[in-house]
Scaffold this active site. Structure first.
Site, PDB file in Angstrom:
ATOM      1  N   LYS A 198      -2.391  -6.738  14.176  1.00 34.71           N
ATOM      2  CA  LYS A 198      -2.030  -5.576  13.347  1.00 34.71           C
ATOM      3  C   LYS A 198      -3.055  -4.474  13.591  1.00 34.71           C
ATOM      4  CE  LYS A 198      -0.205  -5.139   8.657  1.00 34.71           C
ATOM      5  NZ  LYS A 198      -0.270  -5.752   7.325  1.00 34.71           N
TER       6      LYS A 198
HETATM    7  O1  G3P Z   1       2.039  -4.885   3.914  1.00 29.33           O
HETATM    8  C1  G3P Z   1       1.408  -3.800   3.292  1.00 29.33           C
HETATM    9  C2  G3P Z   1       1.293  -4.061   1.846  1.00 29.33           C
HETATM   10  O2  G3P Z   1       0.426  -5.136   1.612  1.00 29.33           O
HETATM   11  C3  G3P Z   1       0.880  -2.898   1.031  1.00 29.33           C
HETATM   12  O3  G3P Z   1       1.430  -3.100  -0.220  1.00 29.33           O
HETATM   13  O4  G3P Z   1       1.681  -2.814  -2.623  1.00 29.33           O
HETATM   14  O5  G3P Z   1      -0.584  -2.522  -1.541  1.00 29.33           O
HETATM   15  O6  G3P Z   1       1.208  -0.840  -1.215  1.00 29.33           O
HETATM   16  P1  G3P Z   1       0.909  -2.263  -1.460  1.00 29.33           P
END
Ligand code: G3P
Length: 218
Positions: free
Chosen positions: A87
């Site tokens: 990634k």
């Molecule tokens: O895969 C990306 C994800 O982990 C981000 O999620 O909820 O932190 O915006 P969030």
């Protein structure tokens, strides 16, 4: 549509795997920090443990932001297991690294995608996946699902093979809308995947069936 679980928690990954609907895992530095894994050896062992649970791709994120170190970290991560997807952040050196990894046959996931232009660049550089963050776009009062739509449309215009991995998914309707748009993958917290189970008519119907079932004296 494939389902990935967005966590580094081994118990959650095992639970998601046991549901029989899991196609892979995504992690990021914040999710790794949340489970308290520290030090390179422990972190690499943790990625290996994840790979041993699931049968699909497992995204492991580099921390470097310059080309040489992104390559070094990514190649080390890719050595852990065939399931590892490196990634890489959507920055200039990240784009160069996507091309390098793509030419070497190493799978990549270009993360922190917030615009169709970024997704187009990542596809041109040969990314295996792009990760547009729906929830974080919604958080700033823009339309995260519209971003998924635009990327899916652009990729289909030119038959790019890069897959759209919808990320930052916060609730079940994000999954449903992504499925309608045609995103290849949704990566979600386990609780969002299991929330797809819920419907009050299912609960009421089951209650009725069980009550009537008792009358059957089986
Ligand atoms: O895969 C990306 C994800 O982990 C981000 O999620 O909820 O932190 O915006 P969030």
């Amino acid at each position: 549509m494939r389902f990935f679980v967005d966590t580094a928690d081994l118990d959650e990954i095992r639970e998601a795997q046991s549901l029989g609907v899991l196609d892979g895992v995504t992690t990021n530095p914040s999710l790794m920090a949340k489970v308290g894994v520290e030090g390179k050896d422990n972190i690499f062992r943790h990625y290996k443990a994840i790979c041993d649970i699931v049968s699909g791709d497992v995204s492991a994120e580099v921390l470097a932001t310059d080309f040489e170190n992104i390559i070094r970290e990514g190649e080390e991560l890719a050595e852990i297991d065939d399931k590892i997807v490196v990634k890489v952040p959507m920055i200039k050196d990240g784009v160069k690294a996507l091309r390098y990894f793509s030419d070497k046959g190493i799978k990549t996931n270009c993360t922190l995608i917030f615009s169709p232009g970024q997704a187009l660049l990542a596809a041109k550089a040969g990314a295996t996946y792009v990760s547009p963050f729906i929830g974080r776009v919604d958080d700033i009062s823009n339309d995260g699902l519209a971003l998924i739509h635009e990327i899916v449309d652009i990729y289909s215009n030119y038959l790019y093979t890069t897959e759209v991995l919808a990320a930052s998914i916060r609730h079940p309707m994000h999954i449903i809308e992504c499925a309608k748009i045609g995103a290849d993958v949704a990566t979600c917290p386990l609780k969002v995947i299991t929330s797809l189970l819920n419907h009050p008519l299912t609960d009421r119907g089951l209650e009725q069936f069980l009550a009537d079932g008792k009358k059957l004296n089986l």
